[in-house]
Design a protein around this motif. Structure first.
Motif, mmCIF file in Angstrom:
data_model
loop_
_atom_site.group_PDB
_atom_site.id
_atom_site.type_symbol
_atom_site.label_atom_id
_atom_site.label_comp_id
_atom_site.label_asym_id
_atom_site.label_seq_id
_atom_site.Cartn_x
_atom_site.Cartn_y
_atom_site.Cartn_z
ATOM 1 N N ASP A 182 -0.242 8.506 -2.967
ATOM 2 C CA ASP A 182 0.759 9.581 -3.871
ATOM 3 C C ASP A 182 -0.027 11.184 -3.971
ATOM 4 O O ASP A 182 -1.463 10.817 -3.250
ATOM 5 C CB ASP A 182 1.421 9.342 -5.220
ATOM 6 N N PHE A 183 0.434 11.972 -4.848
ATOM 7 C CA PHE A 183 -0.788 12.777 -5.151
ATOM 8 C C PHE A 183 -1.871 13.373 -5.215
ATOM 9 O O PHE A 183 -2.889 13.819 -4.881
ATOM 10 C CB PHE A 183 0.360 14.419 -6.141
ATOM 11 N N ASP A 184 -2.589 11.997 -5.607
ATOM 12 C CA ASP A 184 -3.887 11.805 -6.382
ATOM 13 C C ASP A 184 -4.425 11.277 -5.025
ATOM 14 O O ASP A 184 -5.955 10.395 -5.242
ATOM 15 C CB ASP A 184 -4.203 11.391 -7.024
ATOM 16 N N GLY A 185 -4.069 11.018 -3.914
ATOM 17 C CA GLY A 185 -4.438 10.002 -2.707
ATOM 18 C C GLY A 185 -4.567 8.306 -3.255
ATOM 19 O O GLY A 185 -4.424 7.690 -2.419
ATOM 20 N N ALA A 186 -3.716 8.103 -4.460
ATOM 21 C CA ALA A 186 -3.356 6.778 -5.052
ATOM 22 C C ALA A 186 -2.332 5.321 -3.924
ATOM 23 O O ALA A 186 -0.911 6.682 -4.396
ATOM 24 C CB ALA A 186 -3.580 6.629 -6.285
ATOM 25 N N PHE A 187 -2.265 4.471 -4.529
ATOM 26 C CA PHE A 187 -1.087 3.701 -4.142
ATOM 27 C C PHE A 187 -1.774 2.348 -4.530
ATOM 28 O O PHE A 187 -2.090 2.396 -4.972
ATOM 29 C CB PHE A 187 -0.799 3.481 -2.379
ATOM 30 N N GLU A 188 -0.432 1.696 -4.961
ATOM 31 C CA GLU A 188 -0.279 0.220 -5.543
ATOM 32 C C GLU A 188 0.401 -0.974 -4.287
ATOM 33 O O GLU A 188 1.500 0.241 -4.057
ATOM 34 C CB GLU A 188 0.690 0.147 -6.702
ATOM 35 N N LEU A 189 0.097 -1.286 -4.121
ATOM 36 C CA LEU A 189 1.120 -2.528 -3.297
ATOM 37 C C LEU A 189 0.337 -4.370 -3.669
ATOM 38 O O LEU A 189 -0.781 -4.354 -3.829
ATOM 39 C CB LEU A 189 0.499 -2.056 -2.229
ATOM 40 N N LYS A 190 1.515 -4.816 -3.521
ATOM 41 C CA LYS A 190 1.432 -5.818 -3.841
ATOM 42 C C LYS A 190 0.970 -6.916 -2.760
ATOM 43 O O LYS A 190 2.099 -6.680 -1.779
ATOM 44 C CB LYS A 190 2.631 -6.453 -4.559
ATOM 45 N N VAL A 191 0.010 -8.014 -2.688
ATOM 46 C CA VAL A 191 0.176 -8.651 -1.543
ATOM 47 C C VAL A 191 -0.246 -10.290 -1.989
ATOM 48 O O VAL A 191 0.031 -10.830 -3.384
ATOM 49 C CB VAL A 191 -1.385 -8.218 -0.767
ATOM 50 N N ASP A 192 0.141 -10.748 -1.075
ATOM 51 C CA ASP A 192 0.121 -12.483 -1.507
ATOM 52 C C ASP A 192 -0.988 -12.779 -2.101
ATOM 53 O O ASP A 192 -0.946 -13.779 -2.948
ATOM 54 C CB ASP A 192 0.551 -13.412 -0.106
ATOM 55 N N LYS A 193 -2.199 -12.258 -1.177
ATOM 56 C CA LYS A 193 -3.783 -13.178 -1.225
ATOM 57 C C LYS A 193 -4.434 -11.850 -1.277
ATOM 58 O O LYS A 193 -4.286 -11.672 0.015
ATOM 59 C CB LYS A 193 -3.872 -14.627 -0.682
ATOM 60 N N LEU A 194 -5.702 -12.321 -1.727
ATOM 61 C CA LEU A 194 -7.209 -11.439 -1.140
ATOM 62 C C LEU A 194 -8.347 -12.717 -0.527
ATOM 63 O O LEU A 194 -7.831 -13.775 -1.048
ATOM 64 C CB LEU A 194 -7.631 -10.582 -2.012
ATOM 65 N N PRO A 195 -8.891 -12.390 -0.207
ATOM 66 C CA PRO A 195 -8.336 -10.883 0.858
ATOM 67 C C PRO A 195 -7.592 -11.048 1.842
ATOM 68 O O PRO A 195 -6.584 -11.856 2.233
ATOM 69 C CB PRO A 195 -10.325 -10.949 1.954
ATOM 70 N N THR A 196 -7.051 -9.352 2.310
ATOM 71 C CA THR A 196 -6.094 -9.112 3.372
ATOM 72 C C THR A 196 -6.687 -8.193 4.275
ATOM 73 O O THR A 196 -7.322 -7.440 3.724
ATOM 74 C CB THR A 196 -5.203 -8.972 2.049
ATOM 75 N N THR A 197 -5.514 -7.289 5.042
ATOM 76 C CA THR A 197 -6.170 -6.951 5.736
ATOM 77 C C THR A 197 -5.207 -5.426 5.605
ATOM 78 O O THR A 197 -4.151 -6.127 5.835
ATOM 79 C CB THR A 197 -6.517 -6.814 7.691
ATOM 80 N N LEU A 198 -5.466 -4.120 5.503
ATOM 81 C CA LEU A 198 -4.131 -3.323 5.542
ATOM 82 C C LEU A 198 -4.506 -2.316 6.323
ATOM 83 O O LEU A 198 -5.936 -1.901 6.437
ATOM 84 C CB LEU A 198 -4.363 -2.078 4.305
ATOM 85 N N ASN A 199 -3.260 -1.279 7.558
ATOM 86 C CA ASN A 199 -3.878 -0.667 7.948
ATOM 87 C C ASN A 199 -3.611 0.712 7.775
ATOM 88 O O ASN A 199 -2.167 0.580 7.167
ATOM 89 C CB ASN A 199 -2.596 -0.797 9.555
#
Length: 67
Positions: free
Chosen positions: A27-44
């Motif tokens: 978003d405008f502040d460089g923030a995002f929210e994303l639900k993942v099934d488990k941690l750790p995970t890898t984001l592209n």
């Protein structure tokens, strides 16, 4: 957030590597929210003018910086 100058980046594409159907943009502040099934995970993470990066996420509140 840009690693060189600390400026939040708007519109960064963030996709879960294990499930490309899960993604979002910052978003405008460089923030995002994303639900993942488990941690750790890898984001592209990709943004115009930057090299796409795979970033391992180990914490729900982890901050990431791209170069």
């Amino acid at each position: 957030m840009d690693q060189n100058n600390g400026v939040p980046l708007i519109g960064v594409i963030v996709i879960v590597n294990d499930d490309p159907s899960k993604g979002t943009v910052t978003d405008f502040d460089g923030a995002f929210e994303l639900k993942v099934d488990k941690l750790p995970t890898t984001l592209n993470v990709s943004y115009l003018g930057y090299t796409p990066q795979d970033i391992e996420i180990t914490s729900a509140s982890q901050k990431i910086k791209i170069t």
